[in-house]
Design a protein around this motif. Structure first.
Motif, short mmCIF file in Angstrom:
data_model
loop_
_atom_site.label_atom_id
_atom_site.label_comp_id
_atom_site.label_asym_id
_atom_site.label_seq_id
_atom_site.Cartn_x
_atom_site.Cartn_y
_atom_site.Cartn_z
N ALA A 1 0.83 -1.11 0.01
CA ALA A 1 0.00 -0.16 0.02
C ALA A 1 0.88 1.29 -0.10
CB ALA A 1 -0.86 -0.05 1.18
N CYS A 2 2.03 1.21 0.82
CA CYS A 2 2.83 2.33 0.68
C CYS A 2 3.41 2.49 -0.62
CB CYS A 2 3.96 2.21 1.67
SG CYS A 2 3.38 2.32 3.37
N PHE B 1 2.28 1.48 -3.39
CA PHE B 1 1.05 2.08 -4.41
C PHE B 1 0.93 3.71 -4.14
CE2 PHE B 1 -3.46 2.94 -5.30
CZ PHE B 1 -3.38 2.69 -6.81
N LEU B 2 0.98 4.26 -2.87
CA LEU B 2 0.92 5.57 -2.34
C LEU B 2 1.97 6.33 -3.20
CD1 LEU B 2 -0.93 5.67 0.91
CD2 LEU B 2 -1.93 6.29 -1.17
N LEU B 3 3.30 5.85 -2.98
CA LEU B 3 4.25 6.63 -3.49
C LEU B 3 4.10 6.57 -5.18
CD1 LEU B 3 6.98 7.76 -2.83
CD2 LEU B 3 7.99 5.10 -3.59
N TRP B 4 3.74 5.56 -5.71
CA TRP B 4 3.42 5.48 -7.07
C TRP B 4 2.35 6.50 -7.55
CZ3 TRP B 4 -0.81 3.81 -10.05
CH2 TRP B 4 -0.50 3.86 -11.48
N LEU B 5 1.22 6.56 -6.78
CA LEU B 5 0.22 7.62 -7.12
C LEU B 5 0.72 9.14 -6.98
CD1 LEU B 5 -2.99 6.04 -5.61
CD2 LEU B 5 -2.46 6.51 -8.18
N LEU B 6 1.60 9.46 -5.90
CA LEU B 6 1.87 10.48 -5.61
C LEU B 6 3.25 11.13 -6.47
CD1 LEU B 6 1.40 10.46 -1.91
CD2 LEU B 6 -0.18 11.40 -3.55
#
Length: 110
Positions: free
Chosen positions: A97-98, A100-105
């Motif tokens: 999840a971390c 994925f959030l890094l990829w989104l941001l």
């Protein structure tokens, strides 16, 4: 003189699945580390690492399901390391999840 030894309970599959689920985000981070010093990663290597990260999410869910089933079994029949497998499965999902959030941001270069 022979002594009777009790054989240890078999190891839970949740431990293996949890370890594999943690390896996904760690492999992606290690595979992209050369980009920090300016060496561009090979495109096909990056795609394979990303696919492994996606597969590690499924492995983390499987580790949690197997560990819950193992922990619900009677104490005499319970495999070893089921709680550790559950912990590794949850940790793998949190790391994914971390990631994925890094990829989104992160702004895309194109």
């Amino acid at each position: 003189m022979t002594t009777l030894r009790r054989t240890p309970a078999p190891r839970s599959w949740a431990l293996t699945l949890g370890g594999l689920s943690v390896s996904g985000p760690l492999v992606v981070a290690a595979g992209n580390a050369p980009a920090l010093i300016g060496a561009p990663p090979l495109p096909w290597v990056s795609i394979l690492l990303d696919l492994w990260a996606v597969a590690s999410v499924a492995l983390g869910v499987a580790a949690i399901v197997v560990a819950r089933d193992d922990l619900a079994s009677p104490r005499d029949l319970r495999p070893r390391s089921a709680a550790v497998g559950l912990t590794l499965g949850v940790l793998g999902l949190v790391l994914s999840a971390c990631l994925f959030l890094l990829w989104l941001l992160t702004p895309l270069p194109f």
